[in-house]
Design a protein around this motif. Structure first.
Motif, short mmCIF file in Angstrom:
data_model
loop_
_atom_site.label_atom_id
_atom_site.label_comp_id
_atom_site.label_asym_id
_atom_site.label_seq_id
_atom_site.Cartn_x
_atom_site.Cartn_y
_atom_site.Cartn_z
N ILE A 1 0.92 -1.26 -0.09
CA ILE A 1 0.13 -0.01 -0.07
C ILE A 1 0.70 1.19 0.03
CG2 ILE A 1 -1.77 1.32 1.38
CD1 ILE A 1 -2.71 -1.20 2.70
N LEU A 2 0.78 2.24 -0.81
CA LEU A 2 1.49 3.36 -0.93
C LEU A 2 0.39 4.43 -0.58
CD1 LEU A 2 3.71 5.23 -1.59
CD2 LEU A 2 3.15 5.18 -4.03
N LEU A 3 0.79 5.21 0.49
CA LEU A 3 0.09 6.39 0.84
C LEU A 3 0.95 7.63 0.24
CD1 LEU A 3 -0.68 5.74 4.58
CD2 LEU A 3 -1.86 5.06 2.47
N ASP A 4 0.26 8.22 -0.70
CA ASP A 4 0.87 9.18 -1.67
C ASP A 4 0.28 10.57 -1.36
OD1 ASP A 4 2.94 10.17 -3.51
OD2 ASP A 4 1.63 9.63 -5.07
N ILE A 5 0.25 11.07 0.00
CA ILE A 5 -0.48 12.43 0.31
C ILE A 5 0.44 13.40 -0.17
CG2 ILE A 5 -1.86 11.14 1.85
CD1 ILE A 5 -0.49 12.71 4.21
N SER A 6 -0.25 14.78 -0.16
CA SER A 6 0.93 15.77 -0.36
C SER A 6 1.62 16.22 0.60
CB SER A 6 -0.29 17.19 -0.95
OG SER A 6 -0.84 17.24 0.34
N THR A 7 2.69 17.03 0.40
CA THR A 7 3.42 17.58 1.40
C THR A 7 2.65 18.46 2.33
OG1 THR A 7 5.40 17.49 0.03
CG2 THR A 7 5.71 18.91 1.73
N ARG A 8 1.94 18.96 1.84
CA ARG A 8 1.11 20.18 2.80
C ARG A 8 0.41 19.34 3.67
NH1 ARG A 8 -4.24 21.86 2.22
NH2 ARG A 8 -4.77 23.81 3.40
N ALA A 9 -0.34 18.45 3.29
CA ALA A 9 -1.23 17.31 3.97
C ALA A 9 -0.30 16.96 5.08
CB ALA A 9 -1.87 16.41 3.43
N SER A 10 1.14 16.30 4.89
CA SER A 10 2.14 15.86 5.77
C SER A 10 2.47 16.65 6.81
CB SER A 10 3.02 15.31 4.94
OG SER A 10 2.79 14.14 4.21
N LEU A 11 2.63 18.02 6.32
CA LEU A 11 3.09 18.99 7.19
C LEU A 11 1.94 19.29 8.17
CD1 LEU A 11 5.25 21.46 5.04
CD2 LEU A 11 5.85 20.27 7.17
N LEU A 12 0.53 19.45 7.86
CA LEU A 12 -0.42 19.72 8.72
C LEU A 12 -0.45 18.60 9.74
CD1 LEU A 12 -2.95 21.21 6.27
CD2 LEU A 12 -1.84 22.34 7.94
N ARG A 13 -0.50 17.38 9.30
CA ARG A 13 -0.72 16.20 10.02
C ARG A 13 0.43 16.31 11.29
NH1 ARG A 13 -4.03 11.92 7.84
NH2 ARG A 13 -2.85 10.29 9.18
N TYR A 14 1.66 16.61 10.69
CA TYR A 14 2.74 16.73 11.74
C TYR A 14 2.42 17.80 12.82
CZ TYR A 14 7.38 17.54 13.74
OH TYR A 14 8.52 17.74 14.42
N PHE A 15 1.73 18.76 12.58
CA PHE A 15 1.80 19.69 13.45
C PHE A 15 0.59 19.23 14.46
CE2 PHE A 15 3.79 22.73 10.47
CZ PHE A 15 4.98 22.96 11.16
N ARG A 16 -0.43 18.78 13.74
CA ARG A 16 -1.52 18.36 14.65
C ARG A 16 -1.05 17.27 15.51
NH1 ARG A 16 -5.52 14.99 11.49
NH2 ARG A 16 -4.16 13.37 12.27
N ARG A 17 -0.38 16.25 15.17
CA ARG A 17 0.26 15.34 15.94
C ARG A 17 1.24 15.71 16.86
NH1 ARG A 17 4.20 10.89 13.16
NH2 ARG A 17 6.05 12.26 14.14
N THR A 18 2.00 16.62 16.86
CA THR A 18 3.03 17.06 17.67
C THR A 18 2.58 17.98 18.81
OG1 THR A 18 3.80 18.87 16.35
CG2 THR A 18 5.04 16.65 16.56
N LEU A 19 1.16 18.90 18.36
CA LEU A 19 0.77 19.69 19.09
C LEU A 19 -0.47 19.26 20.04
CD1 LEU A 19 1.11 22.95 17.08
CD2 LEU A 19 2.47 22.36 18.84
N LEU A 20 -1.22 18.35 19.34
CA LEU A 20 -2.68 17.83 20.07
C LEU A 20 -2.64 16.76 20.44
CD1 LEU A 20 -4.82 19.99 17.16
CD2 LEU A 20 -4.03 20.62 19.59
#
Length: 175
Positions: free
Chosen positions: A91-110
């Protein structure tokens, strides 16, 4: 494609913070497979993401892929040849860089706890991780897509966060 078409040894690739660990855990529960998170094999527990030696990681990796029933999330190209040789599906998850960055900030902050986290590890915003997602990941996405296209395995490419959510629904996976 049905989830069962991917077999009993499934690799999940994709950029950092694309949802690989969450998907791996959901598939593991649904199919009664061992969930193997490569971040946990690569990094030492109870650290702030301190890496193991290459030899330690390869030994842990190769022992994990020797199993008969697993779903493994993570990239770590040093183990890809032997991992793909054992895999029955990809399975290849091929999401955008923008989505990865948003998910990173959500993960680390929330998020207090998350799937695939290090035992005793601490998630915090790190400039080197932001750089990795923003600069390195776009290059890796091209490489992962080329690998994905070359591998002769049952495979699924999910090219957006929406596609991942639809996959959870289609395969009746629980988060």
């Amino acid at each position: 494609m049905n989830l069962s078409d991917l077999g009993d040894r499934i690799c999940i690739l994709g950029p950092s913070n694309s949802g690989k660990s969450t998907l791996a855990d959901a598939i593991a529960r649904k199919r009664n497979l061992a969930a193997i998170h490569l971040d946990q094999l690569y990094h030492l527990p109870d650290t702030d993401w301190e890496a193991r030696t290459k030899d330690e990681f390869i030994a842990l990796h190769d022992a994990a892929i020797a199993g008969e029933r697993w779903v493994m999330d993570g990239n770590y190209s040093v183990g890809m040849p032997q991992r793909f040789q054992r895999a029955t599906g990809l399975i290849l998850l091929d999401i955008s860089t923008r989505a990865s960055l948003l998910r990173y900030f959500r993960r680390t902050l929330l998020e207090k706890e998350r799937r695939g986290a290090l035992k005793g590890g601490r998630d915090s915003i790190k400039w080197n991780m932001i750089h990795h997602i923003a600069v390195t990941t776009p290059k890796n996405r091209k490489r992962y897509l080329a690998m994905f296209e070359q591998l002769d395995l049952p495979k699924v490419r999910l090219s957006s966060v929406r596609a991942i959510k639809e996959c959870f629904w289609a395969w009746d996976l629980a988060r």
